[in-house]
Design an enzyme around this catalytic site. Structure first.
Site, short mmCIF file in Angstrom:
data_model
loop_
_atom_site.label_atom_id
_atom_site.label_comp_id
_atom_site.label_asym_id
_atom_site.label_seq_id
_atom_site.Cartn_x
_atom_site.Cartn_y
_atom_site.Cartn_z
CB SER A 11 -16.32 -12.92 -60.03
OG SER A 11 -15.16 -13.30 -60.71
CB SER A 244 -20.52 -6.28 -67.52
OG SER A 244 -20.77 -4.90 -67.41
CE LYS A 245 -21.83 -11.26 -62.51
NZ LYS A 245 -20.71 -11.98 -61.90
CD GLN A 246 -18.50 -5.20 -63.37
OE1 GLN A 246 -19.14 -5.77 -64.25
NE2 GLN A 246 -17.60 -5.80 -62.65
#
Ligand code: GLU
Length: 297
Positions: A11, A244-246
């Site tokens: 994504s 994670s990117k978050q």
């Protein structure tokens, strides 16, 4: 194996990090070790979460690491017609119904019944709208479209995790295929695309493992073939949290691609290599190929 086709489906919500490269490398090596094809698919249906330019950056990072799609890259944001067709097929077969519940409505329904949930755990959909036959005209809000999950435990074999089971109806409930804001849900897009692209094997991170039975239910309803799955351990930070990117995982710096690939390979239990990127990829492919061959004998 004849006809193996795998895929990596990022994504584009930010650049690749060490964890996503490990997943990409694992699926690439599995495809190559099976003398199969490997495709890249951009999963950009959730437009508000996508970061402009992240898709191009991800493709560059993968290319720097010698990982190229065997067929033209597919962007889910350009595939509305395919998802709409699948939804109308499911509607015609009464697999789908319109739902006007907001998250708050679902929460309130459970809370009034005295049901609590763990933090971060999603609410099971209680089936409120299942029998209401709502239409866009009769509903009080924009409708989401939910898949009717049949009761019963689904069992399957994961090549990494072994024997798995889930009662989707009891543990998840009827799940959304198209959101009330008009966006396609991941579950529908991923199943339609895996089917249309002729994917046979999914190799991805363990954080996605519990989506598998939902995807299998949808594959069956759409008359698509079932796939083989392998869900690999996640790369974690020093606190044990998944990268994670978050959570602000640092983007992968592919100026030294062999270094990135070696870190991913070590995570997958493979020995680091020296030489060029293609030498390293070839060495790992041969190693995995011969260990698969041994398993068969
Ligand atoms: N797009 C999903 C993600 O980046 C992966 C989907 C999949 O591999 O099925 O988490």
């Amino acid at each position: 194996m004849a006809g193996y086709r795998g895929r990596f489906a990022p994504s584009p919500t930010g650049p690749l990090h060490a964890g996503s490269l490990a997943a990409a490398l694992a699926s690439w090596l599995d495809a190559r070790a099976h003398q199969g094809q490997w495709l890249i698919r951009m999963e950009d249906v959730d437009a508000p979460r996508c970061v402009p330019g992240a898709d191009t950056l991800i493709l560059k990072q993968l290319a720097d690491c010698g990982l190229h799609s065997d067929l033209p890259v597919v962007w889910q944001s350009r595939r509305d017609a395919h998802y709409a067709l699948a939804l109308s097929q499911l509607l015609a077969q009464s697999w789908v119904y319109g739902c006007q519940c907001s998250r708050k409505d679902i929460e309130t329904q459970w809370l009034t019944q005295g049901v609590r949930r763990e933090r971060h755990q999603a609410w099971i959909y209680p089936g409120t709208c299942r029998t209401l036959n709502l239409t866009p005209e009769s509903a009080r809000t924009e409708l989401a479209w939910r898949f009717k999950v049949e009761p019963g435990v689904l069992s399957w074999h994961d090549r990494w995790l072994g024997s798995q089971q889930q009662d989707v109806a009891a543990e998840v409930g009827d799940f959304v295929l198209k959101r009330s804001d008009g966006l396609w849900a991941y579950q529908l897009a991923v199943v339609v695309d895996d089917g249309l692209q002729g994917i046979t094997d999914v190799v991805r991170g363990q954080d996605l493992a519990d989506n598998t039975p939902r995807q299998m239910r949808l594959q069956r309803a759409l008359g698509l073939p079932l796939l083989r799955y392998a869900h690999l351990p996640l790369v974690r930070d020093v606190h044990g949290e998944k990268l994670s990117k978050q959570q602000g995982a640092p983007p992968l710096d592919t100026q030294d691609p062999l270094k990135c690939l070696n870190a991913a390979a070590i995570h997958l239990g493979l020995a680091p290599q020296s030489g060029t990127v293609s030498d390293a990829l070839l060495a790992w492919t041969r190693l995995i190929h011969s260990s698969y061959a041994k398993l068969k004998t």
